[in-house]
Design a protein around this motif. Structure first.
Motif, PDB file in Angstrom:
ATOM      1  N   SER A  78       4.378   5.534  -2.818  1.00 36.82           N
ATOM      2  CA  SER A  78       5.354   4.733  -2.672  1.00 36.82           C
ATOM      3  C   SER A  78       5.147   3.191  -3.334  1.00 36.82           C
ATOM      4  O   SER A  78       6.200   2.882  -4.017  1.00 36.82           O
ATOM      5  CB  SER A  78       5.783   4.421  -1.075  1.00 36.82           C
ATOM      6  OG  SER A  78       4.421   3.791  -0.517  1.00 36.82           O
ATOM      7  N   THR A 108       6.684  13.517   3.303  1.00 40.33           N
ATOM      8  CA  THR A 108       6.274  12.222   3.865  1.00 40.33           C
ATOM      9  C   THR A 108       7.071  11.425   5.012  1.00 40.33           C
ATOM     10  O   THR A 108       8.213  11.540   4.741  1.00 40.33           O
ATOM     11  CB  THR A 108       6.076  11.287   2.550  1.00 40.33           C
ATOM     12  OG1 THR A 108       5.551   9.996   3.016  1.00 40.33           O
ATOM     13  CG2 THR A 108       7.198  11.030   1.568  1.00 40.33           C
ATOM     14  N   TYR A 123       9.947   6.992  -4.442  1.00 40.62           N
ATOM     15  CA  TYR A 123       8.974   8.184  -3.775  1.00 40.62           C
ATOM     16  C   TYR A 123      10.025   8.817  -2.738  1.00 40.62           C
ATOM     17  O   TYR A 123       9.935  10.064  -2.759  1.00 40.62           O
ATOM     18  CB  TYR A 123       8.018   7.307  -3.303  1.00 40.62           C
ATOM     19  CG  TYR A 123       7.046   8.155  -2.762  1.00 40.62           C
ATOM     20  CD1 TYR A 123       6.182   9.179  -3.127  1.00 40.62           C
ATOM     21  CD2 TYR A 123       6.789   7.756  -1.074  1.00 40.62           C
ATOM     22  CE1 TYR A 123       5.250   9.997  -2.455  1.00 40.62           C
ATOM     23  CE2 TYR A 123       5.730   8.665  -0.502  1.00 40.62           C
ATOM     24  CZ  TYR A 123       5.023   9.749  -1.132  1.00 40.62           C
ATOM     25  OH  TYR A 123       4.000  10.639  -0.437  1.00 40.62           O
ATOM     26  N   THR A 136       1.826   2.732   0.884  1.00 40.78           N
ATOM     27  CA  THR A 136       2.195   1.670   2.096  1.00 40.78           C
ATOM     28  C   THR A 136       1.027   1.721   3.009  1.00 40.78           C
ATOM     29  O   THR A 136       1.002   0.712   3.756  1.00 40.78           O
ATOM     30  CB  THR A 136       3.637   1.948   2.372  1.00 40.78           C
ATOM     31  OG1 THR A 136       4.322   1.611   1.046  1.00 40.78           O
ATOM     32  CG2 THR A 136       4.288   0.856   3.372  1.00 40.78           C
ATOM     33  N   THR A 137       0.616   2.777   3.203  1.00 37.87           N
ATOM     34  CA  THR A 137      -0.235   3.041   4.371  1.00 37.87           C
ATOM     35  C   THR A 137      -1.818   2.902   4.089  1.00 37.87           C
ATOM     36  O   THR A 137      -2.468   3.109   4.804  1.00 37.87           O
ATOM     37  CB  THR A 137      -0.056   4.316   4.930  1.00 37.87           C
ATOM     38  OG1 THR A 137      -0.155   5.476   4.121  1.00 37.87           O
ATOM     39  CG2 THR A 137       1.411   4.529   5.803  1.00 37.87           C
TER      40      THR A 137
HETATM   41  C1  LIG Z   1       2.940   7.715   3.544  1.00 38.86           C
HETATM   42  C2  LIG Z   1       2.561   8.270   2.461  1.00 38.86           C
HETATM   43  O1  LIG Z   1       3.598   9.069   1.815  1.00 38.86           O
HETATM   44  C3  LIG Z   1       1.806   7.440   1.347  1.00 38.86           C
HETATM   45  N1  LIG Z   1       0.522   7.252   1.947  1.00 38.86           N
HETATM   46  C4  LIG Z   1       2.515   5.873   1.267  1.00 38.86           C
HETATM   47  O2  LIG Z   1       2.242   5.233   1.818  1.00 38.86           O
HETATM   48  O3  LIG Z   1       3.360   6.141  -0.001  1.00 38.86           O
END
Ligand SMILES: C[C@@H](O)[C@H](N)C(=O)O
Ligand SMILES: NC(=O)c1ccc[n+]([C@@H]2O[C@H](COP(=O)([O-])OP(=O)(O)OC[C@H]3O[C@@H](n4cnc5c(N)ncnc54)[C@H](O)[C@@H]3O)[C@@H](O)[C@H]2O)c1
Length: 352
Positions: free
Chosen positions: A112, A149, A174, A215-216
């Motif tokens: 993302s 996701t 994304y 983002t995570t």
């Molecule tokens: C949640 C996931 O698709 C990925 N870890 C992101 O944050 O983009």
């Protein structure tokens, strides 16, 4: 009613169409039992772990890891690795044919945050690359796994909880590319009989691999920093709630859905979930083991806006009902496992 008639791009130089009664799987029963697996984009956060997990099931030499990057030595020595750029359709087809691939796990993607920083590359890799993979998989009768996701949902989706079927209007390239993947995979299933299977992963937390620009990512980085120097600067606000999962659960779910009998699958794309927490709640749990941990917040506006448009809790009741999905790791087990790994790593580093 499904009609396995493939468009003319299939079969390359021979533009003939496959008849309605074609048998895509010309292998014998015993051959079909022994899968030959290809993983694309395998050098990211999840691919090396997936290869090692699948090699336990199918044998080392039957699982080929591929990417466009140079593998580290331990990965290169752990089993077959080849170069594969998913934007090169002929190369992809050659790999599938020469290695008699039966199952394909398509992990290549721009995540993302890096996707927002390079939209045209994300569009090429996540959308054009997916088209290549779908065509090769349909042409050669592969079973195809494509991860989606939590990012495939957007601000107009119900966020707490988010069900499998609801409005999906993501605001990142994304997310848009993942909704496209879900829909194209399902279309190929109904139109051409492609055995497409897809799980929407939450943010995945792993101990021995780094996240690729999502983002995570904070929920992985906090463990490295807590053990290394007792401080962590978080790029999301303390109350930002997102669904998360430990990598072992994610990889097990992936194999379970691939091995699930076709008749048990009422859908082709499922939410899966394990836990849901905020940075403040994660920090509080980590402090039970590392009481001196100090967390400060320096919010990245791009990631924060993305996180605020994503699900807070994920409804995965269909996966639990249809193919028996059940997670093993909740927040306390996740934190203990991650800190044990990093603690032992840093003890080894100090001893050397
Ligand atoms: C949640 C996931 O698709 C990925 N870890 C992101 O944050 O983009
Ligand atoms: N990690 C997560 O939290 C998470 C959550 C939900 C879904 N997913 C999905 O799981 C999959 C794997 O995620 P990840 O975290 O390992 O991603 P990652 O970003 O860590 O790795 C992606 C890999 O794709 C490769 N790649 C880029 N362009 C390529 C190309 N043209 N040809 C071949 N490979 C190329 C990169 O070199 C990289 O190794 C992705 O599809 C992602 O969307 C991941």
């Amino acid at each position: 009613c499904r009609a396995p008639v493939l468009p003319s791009r299939f079969l390359g130089t021979s533009p003939r169409q496959i008849p309605m009664d074609a048998n895509f799987h010309s292998t014998t029963f015993s051959e079909a039992d022994q899968q030959r697996v290809l993983i694309t984009g395998g050098l990211g956060q999840l691919g090396v772990g997936l290869a090692s997990f699948l090699r336990k099931r199918f044998g080392k030499d039957n699982v080929i890891l591929s990417d466009i990057r140079k593998p580290p030595e331990h990965v290169f020595l752990s089993g077959p690795f080849i170069y594969s750029d998913i934007l090169d359709y002929k190369n992809l087809r050659e790999i599938v044919v020469n290695n008699r691939i039966t199952w394909l796990f398509h992990y290549s993607a721009l995540l993302s945050a890096v996707g927002e920083a390079n939209v045209s590359l994300a569009r090429a890799v996540n959308i054009t690359g997916l088209h290549n993979v779908l065509d090769v998989a349909a042409e050669h009768g592969l079973r195809l796994f494509v991860p989606s996701t939590i990012g495939a949902f957007g601000p107009t989706s119900p966020r707490n909880p988010t069900p499998d079927l609801c409005i999906q209007r993501p605001r990142t390239i994304y997310g848009v590319s993942k909704v496209h993947a879900e829909l194209m995979g399902e279309y190929y299933y109904y139109r051409y009989g492609l055995d497409f299977r897809c799980l929407r992963y939450p943010g995945i937390i792993s101990a021995d691999s780094q996240p690729g620009g999502g983002t995570t990512d904070y929920a992985v980085q906090i463990f490295h920093e807590a053990v290394k120097n007792g401080r962590f600067e978080c790029n999301l606000k303390p109350d930002t709630r997102l669904p998360m999962m430990y990598i072992d659960d994610c990889l097990r779910a992936t194999l379970e859905v691939m091995e699930a009998p076709a008749e048990s699958l009422s859908m082709r794309t499922y939410n899966i979930n394990a836990m849901s927490f905020t940075p403040a709640e994660l920090a509080q749990e980590v402090r039970k083991h590392v009481p001196e941990l100090q967390v400060t917040y320096s919010v990245d506006p791009v990631r924060q806006a993305i996180a605020e448009s994503w699900p807070m809790n994920f409804d995965d009741s269909n996966a639990r009902k249809d193919w028996g999905w059940k997670h093993d790791f909740d927040l306390p087990e996740l934190v203990t496992t991650m800190l044990n790994f990093h603690g032992s790593e840093s003890r080894v580093a100090r001893a050397n």
